[in-house]
Design an enzyme around this catalytic site. Structure first.
Site, PDB file in Angstrom:
ATOM      1  N   ALA A 125       0.855  -1.189   0.000  1.00  0.00           N
ATOM      2  CA  ALA A 125       0.000   0.000   0.000  1.00  0.00           C
ATOM      3  C   ALA A 125       0.893   1.242   0.000  1.00  0.00           C
ATOM      4  O   ALA A 125       2.089   1.146   0.272  1.00  0.00           O
ATOM      5  CB  ALA A 125      -0.892  -0.012   1.232  1.00  0.00           C
ATOM      6  N   GLN A 128       1.273   3.664   2.059  1.00  0.00           N
ATOM      7  CA  GLN A 128       1.994   3.860   3.333  1.00  0.00           C
ATOM      8  C   GLN A 128       2.512   2.537   3.888  1.00  0.00           C
ATOM      9  O   GLN A 128       2.470   2.283   5.100  1.00  0.00           O
ATOM     10  CB  GLN A 128       1.094   4.576   4.335  1.00  0.00           C
ATOM     11  N   SER A 129       3.020   1.687   3.026  1.00  0.00           N
ATOM     12  CA  SER A 129       3.528   0.381   3.453  1.00  0.00           C
ATOM     13  C   SER A 129       4.771   0.513   4.332  1.00  0.00           C
ATOM     14  O   SER A 129       5.773   1.103   3.916  1.00  0.00           O
ATOM     15  CB  SER A 129       3.864  -0.449   2.212  1.00  0.00           C
ATOM     16  N   ASN A 130       4.691  -0.057   5.521  1.00  0.00           N
ATOM     17  CA  ASN A 130       5.867  -0.120   6.394  1.00  0.00           C
ATOM     18  C   ASN A 130       6.841  -1.186   5.914  1.00  0.00           C
ATOM     19  O   ASN A 130       8.049  -1.071   6.099  1.00  0.00           O
ATOM     20  CB  ASN A 130       5.446  -0.445   7.826  1.00  0.00           C
ATOM     21  N   ALA A 164       7.446  -1.861   2.778  1.00  0.00           N
ATOM     22  CA  ALA A 164       8.229  -1.265   1.691  1.00  0.00           C
ATOM     23  C   ALA A 164       9.358  -0.405   2.253  1.00  0.00           C
ATOM     24  O   ALA A 164      10.508  -0.487   1.792  1.00  0.00           O
ATOM     25  CB  ALA A 164       7.313  -0.432   0.793  1.00  0.00           C
TER      26      ALA A 164
END
Ligand SMILES: *Cc1c(COP(=O)(O)O)cnc(C)c1O
Length: 326
Positions: A72, A74-76, A78
């Site tokens: 997503a 706001q992927s943590n 990533a």
């Protein structure tokens, strides 16, 4: 056993376990503890660090010069992948999926997105009419034609390698819990690898602790099936004792309108944790999970003599992207 698998140190382990004394006092139920996996140390921390310690050796074994992953906006996951790639000198390409309708400017540019830029990762937004994994594969084929050797990490790093990180975490918890105090573990469950790793670890180390996943997206039965499937796959991989389907428990009452959409309960839980314990939860995962924990305490799910361990899976780096929600 887990010691035999290739691992690259990316974080600070073991993470501490602390007592949430002020919140416990306020709720007047069982004693609540927190495992600080928000303090894993890699690029503001989080649960994906444990997974990447076992995934990145495979990328290196495959001589990858480009790591590709999806998530997503706001992927943590990533962000931690971008940081792991930075330290290992591998290029990182993140294919981002827009899952939040009408997202404000800060959601699109701040928080984890801003950090990905600082870590030097390349970001591509998946068109809304395409499947993000298929789109990522198309890009990888393109890059291969240009001479790159890309390595793909699935969403959330949830595969048999990533889950080794949470089998190891279960071992760590059992070791820290030398007096066998804990009766329950509660955590946010999303792509499912964290939950599945703990379940496989519970089977492997024969722990009695009940594990409850608070869903942040899917319905109870769907999430339970997904986690069970992943845990079974992990158990086959490390050849652990057989798994019991009924040990996979998911509560789905705290999702609200959908993935990444703020709820009143999440906002309350996040502020409570900040104001009583000075710990930052995140709006998408740990905030909703802690909302679930508070509600289960209030509903009398636990005995007063129980000891609850909440796993803080990280994500506070996303808070600036959610200023509009508060
Ligand atoms: C990814 C993530 C989770 C969920 O972990 P899964 O292994 O995907 O289920 C929970 N909390 C935070 C902060 C995360 O980034």
């Amino acid at each position: 056993m887990i010691d035999n698998f290739p691992r690259i140190r990316l974080g600070h382990f073991p993470t501490p376990i602390e007592s949430l004394q002020n919140i416990t006092k306020g709720l007047g139920g069982p004693e609540i503890f927190i495992k600080r996996d928000d303090c894993t140390g890699l690029a503001t921390g989080g649960n994906k660090t444990r997974k990447l310690e076992f995934i990145m050796p495979d990328a290196i074994k495959n001589k990858a010069d480009l790591v590709v992953t999806v998530g997503a906006i706001q992927s943590n996951h990533a962000r931690q992948t971008a940081a792991a790639c930075a330290i290992l000198g591998i290029k990182c390409l993140i294919v981002l999926e827009q899952r939040l309708a009408n997202a404000p400017e800060s959601y699109m540019n701040s928080g984890n997105i801003f950090l990905n830029k600082i870590f030097g990762a390349e970001m591509v937004l998946c068109p809304t009419n395409k499947n993000v994994e298929e789109f990522a594969k198309e890009i990888m084929d393109d890059r291969k034609r240009q001479g790159a050797n890309p390595y793909f990490i699935p969403v959330g790093g949830s595969n048999h390698l990533g889950e080794l990180g949470y089998i190891e975490c279960m071992r760590e918890i059992i070791e820290q819990d030398s007096e066998k105090l804990f009766t329950h573990i509660i955590l946010a469950t999303g792509s499912g690898g964290t939950h599945a790793g703990l379940i496989a670890g519970k089977a492997h180390y024969q722990s009695d602790i009940e594990i409850i996943g608070i869903s942040i997206k899917d319905k109870k039965l769907d999430q339970e099936e997904k986690v069970f499937r992943l845990a079974k796959n992990s158990c086959d991989f490390i050849q652990c004792k057989s798994l019991d389907r009924k040990n996979v428990i998911v509560e789905d009452a705290y999702v609200g309108e959908g993935y990444a959409i703020p709820t009143e309960g999440m906002k309350k839980a996040l502020k409570l944790m900040a104001r009583k314990e000075a710990i930052l939860l995140d709006p998408v995962y740990s905030g909703k999970a802690f909302d679930g924990l508070i509600d289960l305490v209030k509903k009398g799910y636990f005995k007063d003599s129980d000891k609850i361990l909440f796993i803080h899976t990280g994500g506070s780096a996303a808070i600036p992207a959610y200023e509009w929600a508060f």
